[in-house]
Design a protein around this motif. Structure first.
Motif, mmCIF file in Angstrom:
data_model
loop_
_atom_site.group_PDB
_atom_site.id
_atom_site.type_symbol
_atom_site.label_atom_id
_atom_site.label_comp_id
_atom_site.label_asym_id
_atom_site.label_seq_id
_atom_site.Cartn_x
_atom_site.Cartn_y
_atom_site.Cartn_z
ATOM 1 N N ARG A 170 45.147 38.060 38.885
ATOM 2 C CA ARG A 170 45.494 38.296 37.487
ATOM 3 C C ARG A 170 44.567 37.521 36.546
ATOM 4 N N ASP A 198 41.375 39.248 36.287
ATOM 5 C CA ASP A 198 41.533 40.407 35.412
ATOM 6 C C ASP A 198 41.359 39.997 33.955
ATOM 7 N N ARG A 199 41.956 38.863 33.618
ATOM 8 C CA ARG A 199 41.859 38.346 32.247
ATOM 9 C C ARG A 199 40.405 38.037 31.887
ATOM 10 N N LEU A 204 37.754 39.341 33.239
ATOM 11 C CA LEU A 204 37.007 40.594 33.133
ATOM 12 C C LEU A 204 37.161 41.202 31.746
ATOM 13 N N ASP A 225 42.032 47.722 43.774
ATOM 14 C CA ASP A 225 42.943 48.617 43.084
ATOM 15 C C ASP A 225 43.306 48.048 41.710
ATOM 16 N N ILE A 226 43.456 46.755 41.620
ATOM 17 C CA ILE A 226 43.823 46.117 40.364
ATOM 18 C C ILE A 226 42.596 45.875 39.485
ATOM 19 N N LEU A 227 41.541 45.374 40.076
ATOM 20 C CA LEU A 227 40.419 44.909 39.259
ATOM 21 C C LEU A 227 39.363 45.972 38.958
ATOM 22 N N ASN A 228 39.216 46.973 39.833
ATOM 23 C CA ASN A 228 38.223 48.021 39.583
ATOM 24 C C ASN A 228 36.813 47.487 39.350
ATOM 25 N N VAL A 229 36.402 46.565 40.161
ATOM 26 C CA VAL A 229 35.066 46.000 40.017
ATOM 27 C C VAL A 229 34.364 46.124 41.361
#
Lengths: 270, 276
Positions: A150, A153-154, A156, A200-204
């Motif tokens: 998480r 993600d922030r 990113l 799946d969450i980050l898409n990187v």
């Protein structure tokens, strides 16, 4: 053209400095003129991991405040050619960083280096912001667990909005994901997030997976970037990732538990 | 540039018996053309001259022999109260023609300005936005919608300011909405072509569509529209709300866990249904 790479994560303790050190060594070993900068002003660690803590005379903040020039503050690595370290100040805090100062140092370094690695502090405050601001590429380090994902993600999101490139409408900062402390057997048991769950969450795009290794802690204590512990799984994984960031194609390793060979089962080790 | 439209005009009926026409000599058509509009801001001829020379110098030959419509909105009845300038239209036309511009008509302005335009041989374009011709147009293609003229004299004041805010453009987000990010579609719908991650927040005064997993917070009808809905491909939200009525993930029915769903408001309660 010099490339500025920020190594960042949001969360602390996931392996940013370990990664910065190993990437800097790996790129220098490939012949690129490389400098690694510690942005963690007040909590400097990079010099310890790089094993040059006794040779720090001037630091990043001294250069920003014109107490020293850049060539005085750059510490040449003793083991690897083409590698320099710019240490952080331990006695100051993040407010000593100024945008103009950071910009002028990075611009100066761009003239004589191929890669400038910025080791970001944890968090999303000034230090982390300064470390990412001038980046061309970003290495997002995350552990396979939800809170660090998480936080990644922030970070990113901030990279997409708060960097020089974002503000000038240039091509966005190129993002790479590096998952550290990965244990495939625990992923299989569902105790740990798998690379697919993370992606799946980050898409990187995934740059690499560094397996959990007791060697990392040992190397840190010895002041030796783990990539130099040739033959260990962590070193191999870092080498692969360095090659990938330099544009080479390397298959992903360490995603599956290594089955011990017959000899290893008999004699132990591995 | 402003878009103009010529109205088909009935040819004047000759008083005497028309000569028989063997072949069509003319053909009236409505058409849209792009025309440069020159808005006059001040009546001072010297200032106009100086500014014009400066602009033409920069643009090279671009405006040579270009037809130009004069926008006199600053000299219209509505603007008259602010300052009452006397514009020398003949002087302006002389200045333009001396610089190889071709004034073809005027728009807006007072009746007396329009009269002097006619006496100078200029056309007078209709005020306000374009009106579609009433007669059916010969061209098979439908006429484009009249566009509001960017140089309209004064902004229209809504007749009833108490009326609900009119919905405007839909906002489309083609990247992931990440933790800590907040995206708001004011007065419209929001479409997210990717995931809304945990800790991210999407808000819209209208509906929200998420073509990816909705893991963060989604607040539709943020301006109070109780008709707004939320649609998503994978419902895994931390919080959903419509017009301020919210529900946190704990109370979202389990059967919708990570499946396509829509959410709307019925009698002050959030209703969930699968999307098929």
């Amino acid at each position: 053209m010099a490339k500025v790479i920020v190594v960042t994560s949001g969360k602390g303790g996931v392996g940013k400095t370990t990664t910065s050190a190993s990437f800097a060594v790996g790129l220098a070993q490939k012949g690129f003129r490389t400098v690694v900068i510690d942005f963690d002003v007040g909590l400097r660690n990079l010099d310890l991991i790089m094993g040059c803590e006794r040779r720090v005379v001037y630091d990043f903040i001294n250069v920003i405040h014109d107490d020293a020039n850049l060539s005085q503050a750059l510490i040449k690595d003793k083991r690897v050619e083409n590698l320099y370290i710019l240490a952080a100040s331990q006695t100051r805090d993040k407010d000593a960083l100024t945008m103009e100062g950071v910009e002028s140092i990075i611009m100066e370094l761009k003239k004589s280096f191929d890669y400038i690695i910025c080791d970001s502090p944890a968090g999303i405050e000034k230090g982390a912001f300064m470390a990412m601001y001038f980046a061309d590429e970003a290495l997002i380090v995350t552990n396979p667990e939800v809170s660090s994902v998480r936080d990644a993600d922030r970070i990113l999101g901030l990279l997409d909005a708060k960097t020089f490139r974002a503000k000038n409408g240039d091509e966005p900062v190129r993002q790479h994901l590096l998952v550290t402390r990965y244990v495939p057997s625990r992923v299989e048991k569902g105790e740990m997030l798998g690379v697919n769950d993370i992606n799946d969450i980050l898409n990187v795009p995934l740059l690499g997976v560094i397996p959990e290794s007791t060697q990392v802690l040992q190397s840190s204590n010895a002041g030796l970037p783990v990539i130099l512990e040739a033959g260990t799984s962590a070193a191999q994984a870092y080498e692969d990732a360095v090659c990938r960031i330099a544009g080479e194609n390397r298959p992903m390793r360490f995603l599956q538990e290594r089955k011990p060979s017959l000899l290893q089962r008999i004699f132990g080790g591995g | 540039m402003s878009q103009l439209q010529e109205k088909p005009v009935d040819p004047e009926q000759p008083a005497e018996k028309p000569a028989p026409i063997e072949k069509d000599a003319i053909d009236f058509r409505g058409t849209s053309i792009n025309l440069t509009s020159l808005r006059l801001l001040r009546p001072d001829l010297n200032a106009i001259k100086a500014h014009l020379d400066l602009s033409l110098e920069k643009s090279g030959d671009f405006f040579r022999d270009a037809p130009v419509m004069l926008d006199l909105s600053m000299f219209s009845e509505a603007a008259k109260s602010e300052f009452s300038p006397v514009l020398d239209l003949r002087g302006v036309v002389t200045i333009l023609r001396a610089r190889r511009l071709v004034p073809v008509g005027v728009r807006y302005g007072t009746d007396s300005l329009k009269r002097s335009a006619r006496s100078l041989g200029l056309g007078v374009f209709a005020d306000e936005t374009m009106v579609l011709p009433k007669e059916p147009v010969v061209e098979p293609e439908p006429e484009p919608e009249p566009e509001p003229v960017p140089t309209a004299p004064l902004p229209k004041i809504p007749e009833d300011s108490e009326a609900p805010v009119e919905k405007t453009a839909t906002r489309i987000i083609d990247h992931p909405v990440r933790s800590g990010q907040r995206v708001y579609a004011r007065n419209g719908d929001l479409i997210v072509l990717g995931p809304v991650n945990g800790g991210g927040e999407v808000l819209a005064d209208g509906n929200i569509h998420v073509y990816g997993p909705l893991r963060g917070r989604a607040l539709a009808g943020a301006g109070g529209d109780t008709e707004a809905r939320i649609f998503c491909h994978e419902l895994d939200a931390q919080l959903v709300a419509i017009a301020g009525i919210y529900q946190v993930s704990e109370f979202i029915p389990r059967e919708f866990n990570c499946s396509p769903a829509q959410i709307w408001l019925a009698d002050d309660l959030l209703e969930f249904a699968p999307l098929v």
